[in-house]
Design an enzyme around this catalytic site. Sequence first.
Site, PDB file in Angstrom:
ATOM      1  N   ALA A  74     -47.867 -32.833  26.931  1.00 40.52           N
ATOM      2  CA  ALA A  74     -47.983 -32.450  27.569  1.00 40.52           C
ATOM      3  C   ALA A  74     -48.816 -31.213  28.149  1.00 40.52           C
ATOM      4  O   ALA A  74     -49.491 -30.951  29.151  1.00 40.52           O
ATOM      5  CB  ALA A  74     -46.973 -31.927  28.741  1.00 40.52           C
ATOM      6  N   THR A  75     -48.919 -30.049  27.152  1.00 43.12           N
ATOM      7  CA  THR A  75     -50.393 -29.137  26.958  1.00 43.12           C
ATOM      8  C   THR A  75     -50.882 -29.685  27.368  1.00 43.12           C
ATOM      9  O   THR A  75     -52.064 -29.039  28.001  1.00 43.12           O
ATOM     10  CB  THR A  75     -49.665 -28.175  26.171  1.00 43.12           C
ATOM     11  OG1 THR A  75     -48.820 -27.449  25.999  1.00 43.12           O
ATOM     12  CG2 THR A  75     -50.739 -27.274  26.107  1.00 43.12           C
ATOM     13  N   ASN A 154     -38.388 -26.211  33.532  1.00 42.93           N
ATOM     14  CA  ASN A 154     -38.260 -25.867  32.283  1.00 42.93           C
ATOM     15  C   ASN A 154     -36.728 -25.265  32.026  1.00 42.93           C
ATOM     16  O   ASN A 154     -35.946 -24.932  31.274  1.00 42.93           O
ATOM     17  CB  ASN A 154     -39.233 -26.085  31.232  1.00 42.93           C
ATOM     18  CG  ASN A 154     -39.978 -24.790  31.633  1.00 42.93           C
ATOM     19  OD1 ASN A 154     -40.809 -24.572  32.759  1.00 42.93           O
ATOM     20  ND2 ASN A 154     -40.472 -23.810  30.839  1.00 42.93           N
ATOM     21  N   GLN A 182     -39.538 -32.062  32.167  1.00 47.64           N
ATOM     22  CA  GLN A 182     -38.344 -32.347  32.404  1.00 47.64           C
ATOM     23  C   GLN A 182     -37.424 -33.534  33.067  1.00 47.64           C
ATOM     24  O   GLN A 182     -36.623 -32.889  33.072  1.00 47.64           O
ATOM     25  CB  GLN A 182     -37.916 -31.125  32.657  1.00 47.64           C
ATOM     26  CG  GLN A 182     -38.552 -29.630  32.064  1.00 47.64           C
ATOM     27  CD  GLN A 182     -38.037 -29.207  30.486  1.00 47.64           C
ATOM     28  OE1 GLN A 182     -36.555 -29.973  30.406  1.00 47.64           O
ATOM     29  NE2 GLN A 182     -38.569 -28.720  29.285  1.00 47.64           N
ATOM     30  N   ALA A 203     -43.878 -36.935  25.390  1.00 46.99           N
ATOM     31  CA  ALA A 203     -42.473 -37.786  24.057  1.00 46.99           C
ATOM     32  C   ALA A 203     -40.912 -36.559  23.435  1.00 46.99           C
ATOM     33  O   ALA A 203     -40.064 -37.099  23.721  1.00 46.99           O
ATOM     34  CB  ALA A 203     -42.533 -38.199  23.378  1.00 46.99           C
ATOM     35  N   HIS A 204     -41.665 -35.824  22.758  1.00 45.86           N
ATOM     36  CA  HIS A 204     -40.518 -34.499  22.288  1.00 45.86           C
ATOM     37  C   HIS A 204     -39.506 -34.296  23.498  1.00 45.86           C
ATOM     38  O   HIS A 204     -38.985 -33.381  22.330  1.00 45.86           O
ATOM     39  CB  HIS A 204     -41.368 -34.067  21.247  1.00 45.86           C
ATOM     40  CG  HIS A 204     -41.412 -32.652  22.309  1.00 45.86           C
ATOM     41  ND1 HIS A 204     -41.267 -31.655  22.072  1.00 45.86           N
ATOM     42  CD2 HIS A 204     -43.419 -31.798  22.645  1.00 45.86           C
ATOM     43  CE1 HIS A 204     -41.683 -31.080  22.529  1.00 45.86           C
ATOM     44  NE2 HIS A 204     -43.009 -30.854  22.793  1.00 45.86           N
ATOM     45  N   THR A 243     -59.249 -40.948  18.246  1.00 41.14           N
ATOM     46  CA  THR A 243     -58.208 -41.933  17.620  1.00 41.14           C
ATOM     47  C   THR A 243     -56.810 -41.817  17.801  1.00 41.14           C
ATOM     48  O   THR A 243     -56.014 -40.564  17.909  1.00 41.14           O
ATOM     49  CB  THR A 243     -57.849 -41.853  16.215  1.00 41.14           C
ATOM     50  OG1 THR A 243     -59.510 -42.371  15.127  1.00 41.14           O
ATOM     51  CG2 THR A 243     -57.541 -43.439  14.674  1.00 41.14           C
ATOM     52  N   CYS A 329     -38.046 -15.826  26.409  1.00 43.58           N
ATOM     53  CA  CYS A 329     -39.064 -17.484  27.105  1.00 43.58           C
ATOM     54  C   CYS A 329     -40.325 -17.486  26.580  1.00 43.58           C
ATOM     55  O   CYS A 329     -40.847 -18.023  25.818  1.00 43.58           O
ATOM     56  CB  CYS A 329     -38.578 -17.341  28.314  1.00 43.58           C
ATOM     57  SG  CYS A 329     -37.012 -18.378  28.755  1.00 43.58           S
TER      58      CYS A 329
HETATM   59  C1  LIG Z   1     -42.313 -28.556  26.450  1.00 43.26           C
HETATM   60  C2  LIG Z   1     -43.573 -28.515  28.975  1.00 43.26           C
HETATM   61  C3  LIG Z   1     -44.407 -28.637  28.617  1.00 43.26           C
HETATM   62  C4  LIG Z   1     -45.439 -28.624  27.366  1.00 43.26           C
HETATM   63  O1  LIG Z   1     -45.194 -29.755  26.644  1.00 43.26           O
HETATM   64  P1  LIG Z   1     -45.999 -30.060  24.777  1.00 43.26           P
HETATM   65  O2  LIG Z   1     -46.253 -31.514  25.036  1.00 43.26           O
HETATM   66  O3  LIG Z   1     -44.776 -29.418  24.130  1.00 43.26           O
HETATM   67  O4  LIG Z   1     -46.956 -29.763  25.120  1.00 43.26           O
HETATM   68  C5  LIG Z   1     -45.062 -28.758  29.838  1.00 43.26           C
HETATM   69  N1  LIG Z   1     -44.986 -28.491  30.720  1.00 43.26           N
HETATM   70  C6  LIG Z   1     -43.362 -28.323  30.444  1.00 43.26           C
HETATM   71  C7  LIG Z   1     -42.451 -28.034  31.635  1.00 43.26           C
HETATM   72  C8  LIG Z   1     -42.252 -28.451  29.470  1.00 43.26           C
HETATM   73  O5  LIG Z   1     -41.253 -28.153  29.220  1.00 43.26           O
END
Ligand SMILES: *Cc1c(COP(=O)(O)O)cnc(C)c1O
Length: 405
Positions: A74-75, A154, A182, A203-204, A243, A329
Amino acid sequence: MLKLPIYLDNNSTTPMDPRVLEAMTPYFLEDYGNAASRNHPFGWKAEEAVDYAREQVAKLIGADPKEIIFTSGATEGDNLGIKGVFEMYAQKGNHIITATTEHKAVLDTCKHLEKIGGEVTYLEVNAEGLIDLAELEAAIKPNTILISIMYANNEIGVINPVQEIGAIAKKHGVLFFTDAVQAVGKIPVNVIKDGIDIMAFTAHKMYGPKGVGALYVRRKNPRVKVTAQMDGGGHERGMRSGTLNVPGIVGFGKACELCMQDMEADTKRISKMRDKLETALMLLEEAYINGSTKHRLPHVTNISFKHVEGEGLLMGFNKNIALSSGSACTSASLEPSYVLKALGLGDDLAHSSLRFGLGRFTNDEQIDYTVKAISDTVIKLREMSPLWEMYKEGIDLNSIEWAHH
Ligand SMILES: *Cc1c(COP(=O)(O)O)cnc(C)c1O
């Protein structure tokens, strides 16, 4: 037997579901082809697996598989979504509207754009952690190209009025991006119903593997495009070269399928445990829930225990419970959480907060242990605290000048 430490930090990352690992395994050792290899069965198999995962991911959010761009998380999704719009729609304008409680991946991306000619409005939130929709609408100008408001926060789990934000964006012809990390997989998210144009998720945080995520990019009403932030082979319809992480993508797809299948039952079970935990901890004196309890994710609660330091609390139970505190945090700094401060909390209450993020693998026994450990520790620390003694004697602590560290 209760196994320690207990994991209650599911907003930071989730353990992987064993069913996800099982789905991924063959793509490491047997079906290791490059999904872009067109000339042999190894490539075909990998491509087939990616196509299937793309369908699983799209289905969870009500999208078309063609609207899913795989990323590293997500970053990257936040960066690609926001910077990609900024570049692609530069002719139209340079103004972005976001909020002060967004994730750093959004805030720092916006700060970067401000340095290269972007104009950003940071909306404040109320004590519940919610933005004012009238303020949002009033902030839209002729040069506004994007509204970036997260789906759910989050730190406090507060859910934004996404459908209303989507409608405002549409009314003014502005694109709506949301960081939905989230929310996706935890509550129903539907990009059509919610009026979302671009959305990042990962995904994580939903029982899948680390290092893989997706950016939803709407293909009609309107057709949205983002400028690639990485040059290369033109994968993912030219928006994200590199890839593909085939095993990761397969795991992500499986994680999405499981979230869809288990969402109702998971929510029911987990929210019941969350409520039990919260109710029990609120029996402590001077305990406060941070953020809206009405518009909130079912598995999260953030509580401040006045006159007790969050970090001290964690030490108090020997780190037997994995939790986040409002002190730590942002990386290694001891600055209180900027999200809690945005709600109007003073440094003291922000520092005394703990975030509880329950998950699919949390059980009742762990909650019972947590309630007891935290209650005992809060009481014990307060007994030793001069601040608490003063408070009990009726001294107005606000009248005292504090030395800041
Ligand atoms: C964890 C988080 C991210 C970052 O996600 P990654 O996949 O770890 O880069 C971005 N936004 C929110 C709200 C998150 O909780």
